[in-house]
Design a protein around this motif. Structure first.
Motif, PDB file in Angstrom:
ATOM      1  N   ARG A 476      -7.418  -9.530   2.315  1.00  0.00           N
ATOM      2  CA  ARG A 476      -7.265  -8.525   1.266  1.00  0.00           C
ATOM      3  C   ARG A 476      -8.183  -8.827   0.091  1.00  0.00           C
ATOM      4  O   ARG A 476      -8.765  -7.924  -0.519  1.00  0.00           O
ATOM      5  CB  ARG A 476      -5.801  -8.454   0.810  1.00  0.00           C
ATOM      6  CG  ARG A 476      -5.531  -7.345  -0.204  1.00  0.00           C
ATOM      7  CD  ARG A 476      -4.043  -7.022  -0.276  1.00  0.00           C
ATOM      8  NE  ARG A 476      -3.254  -8.148  -0.717  1.00  0.00           N
ATOM      9  CZ  ARG A 476      -2.834  -8.309  -1.989  1.00  0.00           C
ATOM     10  NH1 ARG A 476      -3.138  -7.414  -2.908  1.00  0.00           N
ATOM     11  NH2 ARG A 476      -2.100  -9.347  -2.309  1.00  0.00           N
ATOM     12  N   THR A 491      -8.032   4.047  -8.195  1.00  0.00           N
ATOM     13  CA  THR A 491      -6.953   4.381  -7.260  1.00  0.00           C
ATOM     14  C   THR A 491      -7.008   3.491  -6.033  1.00  0.00           C
ATOM     15  O   THR A 491      -5.966   3.019  -5.541  1.00  0.00           O
ATOM     16  CB  THR A 491      -7.051   5.853  -6.838  1.00  0.00           C
ATOM     17  OG1 THR A 491      -6.992   6.674  -7.998  1.00  0.00           O
ATOM     18  CG2 THR A 491      -5.926   6.215  -5.891  1.00  0.00           C
ATOM     19  N   ARG A 492      -8.204   3.263  -5.542  1.00  0.00           N
ATOM     20  CA  ARG A 492      -8.342   2.415  -4.339  1.00  0.00           C
ATOM     21  C   ARG A 492      -7.922   0.981  -4.636  1.00  0.00           C
ATOM     22  O   ARG A 492      -7.278   0.337  -3.810  1.00  0.00           O
ATOM     23  CB  ARG A 492      -9.802   2.442  -3.868  1.00  0.00           C
ATOM     24  CG  ARG A 492     -10.016   1.785  -2.527  1.00  0.00           C
ATOM     25  CD  ARG A 492      -9.443   2.616  -1.393  1.00  0.00           C
ATOM     26  NE  ARG A 492      -9.530   1.908  -0.128  1.00  0.00           N
ATOM     27  CZ  ARG A 492      -8.545   1.193   0.404  1.00  0.00           C
ATOM     28  NH1 ARG A 492      -7.386   1.063  -0.251  1.00  0.00           N
ATOM     29  NH2 ARG A 492      -8.691   0.599   1.570  1.00  0.00           N
ATOM     30  N   ALA A 494      -5.720   0.092  -6.922  1.00  0.00           N
ATOM     31  CA  ALA A 494      -4.263   0.102  -7.089  1.00  0.00           C
ATOM     32  C   ALA A 494      -3.558   0.128  -5.741  1.00  0.00           C
ATOM     33  O   ALA A 494      -2.498  -0.495  -5.560  1.00  0.00           O
ATOM     34  CB  ALA A 494      -3.846   1.303  -7.936  1.00  0.00           C
ATOM     35  N   ASP A 495      -4.127   0.865  -4.792  1.00  0.00           N
ATOM     36  CA  ASP A 495      -3.528   0.920  -3.451  1.00  0.00           C
ATOM     37  C   ASP A 495      -3.495  -0.452  -2.782  1.00  0.00           C
ATOM     38  O   ASP A 495      -2.649  -0.705  -1.914  1.00  0.00           O
ATOM     39  CB  ASP A 495      -4.310   1.894  -2.570  1.00  0.00           C
ATOM     40  CG  ASP A 495      -4.104   3.344  -2.990  1.00  0.00           C
ATOM     41  OD1 ASP A 495      -3.129   3.619  -3.717  1.00  0.00           O
ATOM     42  OD2 ASP A 495      -4.928   4.203  -2.593  1.00  0.00           O
ATOM     43  N   LEU A 496      -4.417  -1.323  -3.171  1.00  0.00           N
ATOM     44  CA  LEU A 496      -4.466  -2.675  -2.599  1.00  0.00           C
ATOM     45  C   LEU A 496      -3.702  -3.686  -3.451  1.00  0.00           C
ATOM     46  O   LEU A 496      -3.799  -4.893  -3.228  1.00  0.00           O
ATOM     47  CB  LEU A 496      -5.920  -3.119  -2.434  1.00  0.00           C
ATOM     48  CG  LEU A 496      -6.690  -2.406  -1.312  1.00  0.00           C
ATOM     49  CD1 LEU A 496      -8.171  -2.744  -1.373  1.00  0.00           C
ATOM     50  CD2 LEU A 496      -6.123  -2.792   0.050  1.00  0.00           C
ATOM     51  N   ILE A 539       0.847   0.773  -9.167  1.00  0.00           N
ATOM     52  CA  ILE A 539       0.235  -0.295  -8.368  1.00  0.00           C
ATOM     53  C   ILE A 539       1.068  -0.522  -7.116  1.00  0.00           C
ATOM     54  O   ILE A 539       2.290  -0.707  -7.191  1.00  0.00           O
ATOM     55  CB  ILE A 539       0.143  -1.610  -9.168  1.00  0.00           C
ATOM     56  CG1 ILE A 539      -0.554  -1.359 -10.517  1.00  0.00           C
ATOM     57  CG2 ILE A 539      -0.579  -2.663  -8.370  1.00  0.00           C
ATOM     58  CD1 ILE A 539      -1.952  -0.836 -10.405  1.00  0.00           C
ATOM     59  N   GLU A 540       0.426  -0.501  -5.971  1.00  0.00           N
ATOM     60  CA  GLU A 540       1.112  -0.794  -4.703  1.00  0.00           C
ATOM     61  C   GLU A 540       1.525  -2.255  -4.694  1.00  0.00           C
ATOM     62  O   GLU A 540       0.706  -3.152  -4.893  1.00  0.00           O
ATOM     63  CB  GLU A 540       0.180  -0.500  -3.536  1.00  0.00           C
ATOM     64  CG  GLU A 540       0.809  -0.693  -2.161  1.00  0.00           C
ATOM     65  CD  GLU A 540       1.810   0.397  -1.831  1.00  0.00           C
ATOM     66  OE1 GLU A 540       2.711   0.133  -1.021  1.00  0.00           O
ATOM     67  OE2 GLU A 540       1.698   1.508  -2.395  1.00  0.00           O
ATOM     68  N   HIS A 542       2.365  -5.804  -3.348  1.00  0.00           N
ATOM     69  CA  HIS A 542       1.998  -6.596  -2.177  1.00  0.00           C
ATOM     70  C   HIS A 542       2.593  -8.004  -2.239  1.00  0.00           C
ATOM     71  O   HIS A 542       2.121  -8.901  -1.554  1.00  0.00           O
ATOM     72  CB  HIS A 542       0.473  -6.700  -2.069  1.00  0.00           C
ATOM     73  CG  HIS A 542      -0.167  -5.470  -1.500  1.00  0.00           C
ATOM     74  ND1 HIS A 542      -0.561  -5.364  -0.191  1.00  0.00           N
ATOM     75  CD2 HIS A 542      -0.479  -4.291  -2.082  1.00  0.00           C
ATOM     76  CE1 HIS A 542      -1.092  -4.166   0.025  1.00  0.00           C
ATOM     77  NE2 HIS A 542      -1.058  -3.496  -1.112  1.00  0.00           N
TER      78      HIS A 542
END
Length: 583
Positions: A476, A491-492, A494-496, A539-540, A542
């Motif tokens: 990651r 956005t990309r 935040a998705d990670l 924020i996703e 993880h």
């Protein structure tokens, strides 16, 4: 006397670290405060190589400055290696003080210590310093085998001492392997299962993290085997280098004296002193069990030398590459020179024996009588041995000629940490795991961000070694780094799971087109050293599951209990024993 001399030697080696500041050299990073992040617990993307080290520092640095903790552990490790070797010589050999000091000199003043200091492996040296005490505890356990119900206190004390030694060595996984293999090799057959169980308990933090994170189940990059192979030294070759307790893979992490003919002189002197006492040490036990212990230690030393030497051969490299790609966790074996440490207890006791042997020969009467060596002969031989061990490696003194010293961090680190008030992982620019800061000197150092910041810092684990790169487990982190270099959207990121981006402005490294990404983020803080950006939007998450964190914390508590209660039980047993005799 030996305890004081060992302390003086440890302080002479670590002297520059006694000044205010923090240890920051290559792989060593100490910070004022660190945090119990997933990475510190071994639950991050990378394999748990610094467990329970990082979690222990995170806990202790809430009470005491983390830099002081690291300095104290390092000095204690150096003292423990030297004094432990002296105690081994006293208890195993009944050696006089002069010979004990020779054993201490072998354990402290050698290339292994110098090279691992320069590489920044302070916690590995904790495992190294625990080895003599592991031998002592395992041998005492062997000697307390008595009918049931008798000398229970001695048995408890022996198990407690072994528990403390294994836990102290287990500050890192490699240290745990060093001490665990020593303890298991010396254990009686009836004690094998109990010793294995104790080793598993004291290794619980990194074993649990490996199983729960899944990082340890991934195969290691086979390129790491050749990259971390033991290094041949001029005039010595690989076998000579490792037999002399040197040969680290990084040619830049060696003291200057090891690049001169002094390396050959010092190695020959060490091996001659050790060889002088090998036969007498092997056959001189009081009984068959004592001789068996001595021969096991000699066998461990032989394996410790042969393993890295053979691992550096073409067929040995091929075999290890197959191992690390097929067996999960075998990546721990790729830096084979680390395991040279296993030779130290036998080397130290053989050197002490050699001191006594030579003194006896010098003091034997002309009529051939084998009188006990006079104290003057012992002192003279010990002084000569110490000189020929220390002088060829003169630059180990004072932090390997000042290379290992205390540094000062800019205040911006604290300000960045204070402004990180929301969740999300941290991505760091420039890319890569190593930095060259104006305050750390010319040597590349591991990025302090993962230990400085309260949020998890994404790291690829990729290591630059000998002009090539060894891949890490941080998939990651690699994806995030690539996105930043290509100017990806907020956005990309935040998705990670990226909530923050930290730019370390004063260190060289690749930035790519990251300016495009940074323009879409919220600037929170900046100064001459740093710029901190917040990633807007949801924020996703993880992070690790709460159950995983709870289990790993429980494993750390088991380790801490073994580390702290062991010395208390030993001390309590001795106090009760002395009190009972006085009555």
């Amino acid at each position: 006397m030996t305890a004081g001399a060992s302390a003086a030697g440890a302080l002479l080696v670590a002297g520059p670290l006694l000044r205010p500041g923090y240890l920051l050299v290559r792989d060593a990073v100490s910070t004022p405060r660190s945090y119990p992040t997933d990475s510190a617990l071994g639950l991050g993307d990378a394999a748990p190589r610094a467990v329970p080290q990082d979690a222990a520092l995170a806990a202790l640095s809430t009470i005491v400055d983390g830099g002081l903790v690291v300095k104290a552990i390092l000095v204690l490790a150096l003292w423990g290696a030297a004094y432990g070797a002296a105690v081994l010589a006293r208890e195993f050999l009944r050696a006089p003080i002069g010979a004990q000091l020779v054993a201490a000199a072998v354990a402290l003043w050698n290339p292994y210590v110098a090279e691992r200091l320069l590489q920044g492996h302070w916690s590995l040296l904790a495992g190294y310093g625990a080895l003599p005490w592991t031998v002592l505890a395992a041998n005492r356990l062997r000697s307390t085998v008595v009918p049931f119900g008798k000398r229970t206190g001695a048995t408890v004390s022996a198990w407690a001492a072994l528990s403390a030694a294994l836990a102290g060595a287990g500050l890192t996984p490699t240290g745990a392997l060093l001490a665990g293999s020593t303890a298991l090799a010396l254990a009686r057959r009836r004690h094998l299962l109990a010793t294995l169980a104790l080793w598993l308990a004291t290794s619980a933090p990194w074993l649990a993290a490996t199983m729960l994170s899944g990082a340890g189940s991934e195969p290691s990059d086979p390129a790491g085997v050749a990259a971390f192979a033991a290094r041949a030294e001029p005039g010595l070759g690989t076998l000579g280098a490792v037999a002399g307790l040197g040969g680290i893979w990084n040619a830049e992490a060696v003291p200057y004296s090891r690049t001169t003919p002094l390396a050959v002189i010092g190695t020959c002197a060490l091996l001659a002193i050790v060889a002088l006492g090998v036969r007498a040490f092997a056959v001189g036990g009081a009984d068959s069990d004592d001789r068996r212990v001595r021969r096991v230690l000699l066998l461990l030393a032989a394996i410790a030398i042969a393993f890295p030497a053979l691992g550096a051969t073409p067929w040995g490299t091929t075999l290890l590459e197959q191992l690390v790609t097929r067996v999960p966790g075998a990546g721990l074996l790729r830096d084979t020179q680390k395991f040279v440490a296993l030779a130290m207890p036998a080397y130290a006791m053989c050197a002490a024996t050699g001191c006594v042997v030579l003194a006896r020969r010098l003091s034997t009467g002309t009529g051939g009588r084998r009188d006990a060596p006079r104290q003057a002969a012992i002192s003279t031989v010990a002084a000569v041995f110490a000189a020929v061990l220390i002088l060829p490696l003169y630059d180990l003194a004072w932090g390997v000629s000042g290379a290992v010293r205390a540094v000062h961090y800019p205040d911006g680190w604290q300000r960045v940490a204070e402004r990180m008030t929301s969740g999300g992982d941290v991505a760091v620019l420039p890319g890569g795991m190593f930095r060259v800061f104006h305050y750390s000197g010319a040597v590349p150092v591991l990025d302090p961000a993962p230990r400085m910041l309260p949020n998890d810092v994404l790291q690829t684990g990729e290591l630059p070694v000998r002009g090539s790169r060894v891949a890490g487990e941080g998939a990651r982190a690699r994806e995030v780094e690539d996105l930043l270099h290509r100017g990806a959207s907020a956005t990309r990121l935040a998705d990670l799971g990226v909530g923050w981006v930290l730019v370390e402005r004063t260190t060289p490294g690749p930035l790519g087109d990251s300016a495009g990404s940074l323009a879409r983020l919220e600037l929170v803080y900046q100064d001459t050293d740093f710029a901190l950006y917040r990633v807007p939007g949801p924020i996703e998450w993880h992070g690790s599951a709460s159950t995983h964190r709870a289990l790993v914390w429980a494993a750390h508590i088991v380790w801490a209990v073994a580390l702290l209660t062991g010395p208390c039980l030993v001390l309590g047993t001795r106090v009760r024993s002395r009190f009972g005799r006085s009555r």
